[in-house]
Design a protein around this motif. Structure first.
Motif, short mmCIF file in Angstrom:
data_model
loop_
_atom_site.label_atom_id
_atom_site.label_comp_id
_atom_site.label_asym_id
_atom_site.label_seq_id
_atom_site.Cartn_x
_atom_site.Cartn_y
_atom_site.Cartn_z
N UNK A 180 0.84 -1.21 0.00
CA UNK A 180 0.00 0.00 0.00
C UNK A 180 0.87 1.25 0.00
N UNK A 181 1.98 1.23 0.75
CA UNK A 181 2.88 2.39 0.80
C UNK A 181 3.47 2.66 -0.58
N UNK A 182 3.85 1.62 -1.28
CA UNK A 182 4.39 1.79 -2.63
C UNK A 182 3.31 2.35 -3.55
N UNK A 183 2.10 1.82 -3.45
CA UNK A 183 1.00 2.32 -4.28
C UNK A 183 0.74 3.80 -4.01
N UNK A 184 0.77 4.18 -2.75
CA UNK A 184 0.54 5.58 -2.37
C UNK A 184 1.64 6.49 -2.92
N UNK A 185 2.87 6.00 -2.94
CA UNK A 185 4.00 6.86 -3.33
C UNK A 185 4.15 6.99 -4.84
N UNK A 186 3.54 6.13 -5.60
CA UNK A 186 3.69 6.15 -7.06
C UNK A 186 3.23 7.49 -7.64
N UNK A 198 -0.81 10.82 2.93
CA UNK A 198 -1.28 9.43 2.89
C UNK A 198 -0.11 8.46 2.90
N UNK A 199 0.92 8.76 2.12
CA UNK A 199 2.10 7.90 2.07
C UNK A 199 2.78 7.84 3.44
N UNK A 200 2.92 9.00 4.06
CA UNK A 200 3.55 9.07 5.38
C UNK A 200 2.76 8.25 6.39
N UNK A 201 1.47 8.35 6.36
CA UNK A 201 0.63 7.59 7.28
C UNK A 201 0.82 6.09 7.10
#
Length: 168
Positions: A40-46, A60-63
């Motif tokens: 999920x973190x990778x998906x958010x950071x894309x 969102x990525x930080x969370x």
């Protein structure tokens, strides 16, 4: 992971310990949760580089990354406990076993708030040196003493000041 898994009493198993297969399954579920959060973190950071206003994406990525860090720590801790419970001949001691061995000595060495600080540093050192930088001189000091040379020096100075103020 359910509350039942977190609070399971070791008396559930006839030997007084958790069933090794059950323990391994709990660890596997914990690691799977970590992997899902990492994904999920990778998906958010894309989308961060393409976003016109990246603040919400960054938030969102930080969370998700903070959640991942907590889950990773829990998974490491649970894995170490499982290793210690199922195989005392594992080879090299785990970081938790190393710091647990030093904790009793630190409790005897330091008094008052300095003791609490020493134990917090010990927990910090497990993450900082034994997990993140295991091939460094700092990690070697933590394995040997639980604390780095600087930390021991500072704590000893604090301990002396604490004892001096306690006498007055």
């Amino acid at each position: 992971m359910s509350d039942r898994d977190r609070t399971r009493d070791s008396s559930d198993h006839p030997s007084g310990l958790d069933d090794p297969q059950e323990t391994a399954a709990r660890v596997q579920r914990r690691v799977a949760a970590v992997n899902a959060t990492a994904s999920r973190a990778v998906d958010e950071s894309i989308d961060l580089t393409d976003a016109q206003y990246p603040a919400s994406s960054l938030s969102n990525t930080h969370s998700v990354l903070r959640k991942l860090m907590g889950q990773t720590r829990q998974a490491l801790s649970q894995t170490e406990r499982a290793i210690a419970a199922t195989d005392s001949e594992y080879g090299e001691p785990t970081p938790r076993q190393i710091t647990d061995e030093h904790a009793d000595r630190l409790r005897e060495t330091y008094d008052g708030p300095v003791r609490n600080l020493a134990l917090m540093l010990l927990a910090f050192n497990r993450r900082k040196w034994l997990y993140e930088s295991p091939e460094t001189r700092g990690a070697q000091e933590v394995e040997r003493h639980g604390l780095t040379a600087n930390q021991r020096e500072w704590l000893n100075d604090l301990q002396d000041a604490w004892r001096a103020s306690d006498v007055e």
